[in-house]
Design a protein around this motif. Sequence first.
Motif, PDB file in Angstrom:
ATOM      1  N   LEU A 112      -0.577   8.174   8.395  1.00 34.14           N
ATOM      2  CA  LEU A 112       0.117   9.426   8.042  1.00 34.14           C
ATOM      3  C   LEU A 112      -0.796  10.617   8.364  1.00 34.14           C
ATOM      4  CD1 LEU A 112       1.371   8.208   4.526  1.00 34.14           C
ATOM      5  CD2 LEU A 112       2.764   8.362   6.609  1.00 34.14           C
ATOM      6  N   GLU A 113      -0.917  10.915   9.643  1.00 35.59           N
ATOM      7  CA  GLU A 113      -1.895  11.906  10.106  1.00 35.59           C
ATOM      8  C   GLU A 113      -1.768  13.261   9.415  1.00 35.59           C
ATOM      9  OE1 GLU A 113      -4.553  11.301  11.690  1.00 35.59           O
ATOM     10  OE2 GLU A 113      -3.870   9.213  11.854  1.00 35.59           O
ATOM     11  N   GLU A 114      -0.534  13.748   9.288  1.00 33.46           N
ATOM     12  CA  GLU A 114      -0.338  15.071   8.702  1.00 33.46           C
ATOM     13  C   GLU A 114      -0.736  15.076   7.222  1.00 33.46           C
ATOM     14  OE1 GLU A 114       3.103  18.377   8.280  1.00 33.46           O
ATOM     15  OE2 GLU A 114       3.658  16.568   9.407  1.00 33.46           O
ATOM     16  N   ALA A 115      -0.443  13.981   6.556  1.00 31.24           N
ATOM     17  CA  ALA A 115      -0.830  13.852   5.141  1.00 31.24           C
ATOM     18  C   ALA A 115      -2.353  13.832   5.008  1.00 31.24           C
ATOM     19  CB  ALA A 115      -0.217  12.596   4.538  1.00 31.24           C
ATOM     20  N   VAL A 116      -3.029  13.175   5.961  1.00 35.16           N
ATOM     21  CA  VAL A 116      -4.499  13.132   5.938  1.00 35.16           C
ATOM     22  C   VAL A 116      -5.049  14.557   5.922  1.00 35.16           C
ATOM     23  CG1 VAL A 116      -6.588  12.480   7.227  1.00 35.16           C
ATOM     24  CG2 VAL A 116      -4.678  10.873   7.072  1.00 35.16           C
TER      25      VAL A 116
ATOM     26  N   LEU B 154       0.894  18.866  -2.069  1.00 31.82           N
ATOM     27  CA  LEU B 154       1.387  17.557  -2.531  1.00 31.82           C
ATOM     28  C   LEU B 154       2.885  17.436  -2.255  1.00 31.82           C
ATOM     29  CD1 LEU B 154      -0.503  17.012  -5.916  1.00 31.82           C
ATOM     30  CD2 LEU B 154      -0.853  15.780  -3.774  1.00 31.82           C
ATOM     31  N   GLU B 155       3.612  18.532  -2.431  1.00 30.96           N
ATOM     32  CA  GLU B 155       5.062  18.499  -2.173  1.00 30.96           C
ATOM     33  C   GLU B 155       5.330  18.239  -0.687  1.00 30.96           C
ATOM     34  OE1 GLU B 155       6.165  22.157  -4.136  1.00 30.96           O
ATOM     35  OE2 GLU B 155       6.142  21.192  -6.123  1.00 30.96           O
ATOM     36  N   GLN B 156       4.449  18.771   0.160  1.00 29.47           N
ATOM     37  CA  GLN B 156       4.577  18.477   1.594  1.00 29.47           C
ATOM     38  C   GLN B 156       4.321  16.995   1.872  1.00 29.47           C
ATOM     39  OE1 GLN B 156       2.057  22.249   2.574  1.00 29.47           O
ATOM     40  NE2 GLN B 156       2.937  21.575   4.511  1.00 29.47           N
ATOM     41  N   VAL B 157       3.362  16.411   1.146  1.00 27.93           N
ATOM     42  CA  VAL B 157       3.064  14.986   1.347  1.00 27.93           C
ATOM     43  C   VAL B 157       4.247  14.129   0.879  1.00 27.93           C
ATOM     44  CG1 VAL B 157       1.490  13.061   0.840  1.00 27.93           C
ATOM     45  CG2 VAL B 157       0.563  15.363   1.195  1.00 27.93           C
ATOM     46  N   PHE B 158       4.851  14.500  -0.254  1.00 27.88           N
ATOM     47  CA  PHE B 158       6.063  13.787  -0.697  1.00 27.88           C
ATOM     48  C   PHE B 158       7.128  13.836   0.408  1.00 27.88           C
ATOM     49  CE2 PHE B 158       4.609  14.343  -5.205  1.00 27.88           C
ATOM     50  CZ  PHE B 158       4.873  13.070  -5.679  1.00 27.88           C
ATOM     51  N   ALA B 159       7.291  15.014   1.022  1.00 27.97           N
ATOM     52  CA  ALA B 159       8.303  15.158   2.074  1.00 27.97           C
ATOM     53  C   ALA B 159       7.982  14.254   3.263  1.00 27.97           C
ATOM     54  CB  ALA B 159       8.386  16.617   2.513  1.00 27.97           C
ATOM     55  N   ILE B 160       6.688  14.150   3.603  1.00 27.47           N
ATOM     56  CA  ILE B 160       6.266  13.313   4.735  1.00 27.47           C
ATOM     57  C   ILE B 160       6.685  11.849   4.519  1.00 27.47           C
ATOM     58  CG2 ILE B 160       4.203  12.347   5.901  1.00 27.47           C
ATOM     59  CD1 ILE B 160       2.905  15.163   5.501  1.00 27.47           C
ATOM     60  N   ILE B 161       6.547  11.370   3.280  1.00 26.29           N
ATOM     61  CA  ILE B 161       6.935   9.964   3.021  1.00 26.29           C
ATOM     62  C   ILE B 161       8.382   9.878   2.539  1.00 26.29           C
ATOM     63  CG2 ILE B 161       4.564   9.126   2.643  1.00 26.29           C
ATOM     64  CD1 ILE B 161       5.274   9.095  -0.428  1.00 26.29           C
ATOM     65  N   ASP B 162       9.100  10.995   2.669  1.00 28.05           N
ATOM     66  CA  ASP B 162      10.534  10.996   2.382  1.00 28.05           C
ATOM     67  C   ASP B 162      10.864  10.659   0.924  1.00 28.05           C
ATOM     68  OD1 ASP B 162      12.925  11.637   3.489  1.00 28.05           O
ATOM     69  OD2 ASP B 162      13.397   9.608   4.206  1.00 28.05           O
TER      70      ASP B 162
ATOM     71  N   LEU C  39       0.831  -1.203   0.000  1.00 28.73           N
ATOM     72  CA  LEU C  39       0.000   0.000   0.000  1.00 28.73           C
ATOM     73  C   LEU C  39       0.871   1.259   0.000  1.00 28.73           C
ATOM     74  CD1 LEU C  39      -2.933   1.035  -0.003  1.00 28.73           C
ATOM     75  CD2 LEU C  39      -2.862   1.028   2.490  1.00 28.73           C
ATOM     76  N   ASP C  40       2.055   1.180   0.623  1.00 27.63           N
ATOM     77  CA  ASP C  40       2.981   2.330   0.574  1.00 27.63           C
ATOM     78  C   ASP C  40       3.360   2.655  -0.874  1.00 27.63           C
ATOM     79  OD1 ASP C  40       4.091   2.720   3.595  1.00 27.63           O
ATOM     80  OD2 ASP C  40       3.697   0.622   3.172  1.00 27.63           O
ATOM     81  N   ASP C  41       3.627   1.613  -1.661  1.00 31.38           N
ATOM     82  CA  ASP C  41       3.981   1.825  -3.067  1.00 31.38           C
ATOM     83  C   ASP C  41       2.810   2.444  -3.830  1.00 31.38           C
ATOM     84  OD1 ASP C  41       6.532   0.539  -2.848  1.00 31.38           O
ATOM     85  OD2 ASP C  41       5.490  -1.380  -2.837  1.00 31.38           O
ATOM     86  N   LEU C  42       1.621   1.906  -3.547  1.00 36.23           N
ATOM     87  CA  LEU C  42       0.417   2.379  -4.238  1.00 36.23           C
ATOM     88  C   LEU C  42       0.166   3.847  -3.895  1.00 36.23           C
ATOM     89  CD1 LEU C  42      -1.847   1.340  -6.083  1.00 36.23           C
ATOM     90  CD2 LEU C  42      -3.091   0.605  -4.041  1.00 36.23           C
ATOM     91  N   PHE C  43       0.361   4.212  -2.635  1.00 35.95           N
ATOM     92  CA  PHE C  43       0.196   5.600  -2.193  1.00 35.95           C
ATOM     93  C   PHE C  43       1.192   6.488  -2.941  1.00 35.95           C
ATOM     94  CE2 PHE C  43       1.097   9.161   0.724  1.00 35.95           C
ATOM     95  CZ  PHE C  43      -0.187   9.619   0.969  1.00 35.95           C
ATOM     96  N   HIS C  44       2.435   6.042  -2.996  1.00 39.25           N
ATOM     97  CA  HIS C  44       3.482   6.825  -3.671  1.00 39.25           C
ATOM     98  C   HIS C  44       3.194   6.944  -5.176  1.00 39.25           C
ATOM     99  CE1 HIS C  44       7.990   7.294  -4.847  1.00 39.25           C
ATOM    100  NE2 HIS C  44       7.404   8.448  -4.786  1.00 39.25           N
ATOM    101  N   ASP C  45       2.816   5.842  -5.819  1.00 39.09           N
ATOM    102  CA  ASP C  45       2.515   5.869  -7.264  1.00 39.09           C
ATOM    103  C   ASP C  45       1.353   6.820  -7.565  1.00 39.09           C
ATOM    104  OD1 ASP C  45       4.474   4.079  -8.020  1.00 39.09           O
ATOM    105  OD2 ASP C  45       3.163   2.328  -8.074  1.00 39.09           O
ATOM    106  N   THR C  46       0.334   6.781  -6.708  1.00 38.87           N
ATOM    107  CA  THR C  46      -0.851   7.602  -6.960  1.00 38.87           C
ATOM    108  C   THR C  46      -0.568   9.077  -6.675  1.00 38.87           C
ATOM    109  OG1 THR C  46      -2.172   5.665  -6.400  1.00 38.87           O
ATOM    110  CG2 THR C  46      -3.346   7.751  -6.478  1.00 38.87           C
TER     111      THR C  46
END
Lengths: 166, 166
Positions: B130-134, B60-68, B8-15
């Motif tokens: 990922l609370e902050e991403a939510v 979205l850029e902040q969300v990318f940063a959250i998942i490093d 699911l981490d991959d799917l989140f990143h791909d999407t």
Amino acid sequence: MAKEPKTLDDLFHDTLKDIYFAEKKILSTLPKMMKAAQSEDLKAAFEKHHGETTAQIERLEQVFAIIDKKPVGKTCAAIVGITEEGAEIMSEYKGSPALDAGLLAAAQAVEHYEISRYGTLRTWAEELGLEEAVSLLQATLDEEEATDLALSELAKSAINQQAEAA
Amino acid sequence: MAKEPKTLDDLFHDTLKDIYFAEKKILSTLPKMMKAAQSEDLKAAFEKHHGETTAQIERLEQVFAIIDKKPVGKTCAAIVGITEEGAEIMSEYKGSPALDAGLLAAAQAVEHYEISRYGTLRTWAEELGLEEAVSLLQATLDEEEATDLALSELAKSAINQQAEAA
């Protein structure tokens, strides 16, 4: 000879052809998604929607008859792109525990495209005074919204947890 | 070497990459729609959404940063197809009183694609803890839903009547 300027009637007809093509594409895609789905609940949801799609295509044919046109589709680049993404998920996530979550997301993208199209067509049918078409388009819009809601519920339940547990 | 099964981490990143590409495509398309729109209300709606889109890309850029991860897009066939249909409307309905109705419909198809993607990403972010991403994804989802509603109101009002009166 100068072209007649296009009117809302033309736009309604063009968009009807677009969603007619889209529904037929969806009808041929659903069995593949049903086959790919891992959970029985998701398989059942796709099977149910396959039956609904058949009825939705018949409703569109009734709307074509109302405006005195032949039911003919016109390539809809949007649904081609949306279903392409679904096919990518099926191939890239084959055998992955996240496959069902990806299939659900792909199906919801399809539903939202349909919701936007049927909402638009319903509004235009109202403007054009096509009362019977309004009822037919509203019936399908209600079904699409119910399907999207059911898929959201499925997405929140077991399937995502399964993917996460992997 | 066998590939690791995708999660699911991959799917989140791909999407996330998919919607990042989509938002950038929308950002470059909105000025064209703004220019093409006939009514001042519709031009204003597109201009407002252009500003919102810039902020949504930053989220979205902040969300990318959250998942490093680095903020990188991946071609999204769906938005390519949806915006292609919008471009067709701009060309085929140029000079027609139905142009604005068509532009509105194209914009609503875009909104619905985004609503489906952000809804999906928000649900997955919850599952992944990922609370902050939510919060970030929910903020954008709320904006997209408000934009869709505002476009629906515009569609029901003067613009369609204009098209019909032609």
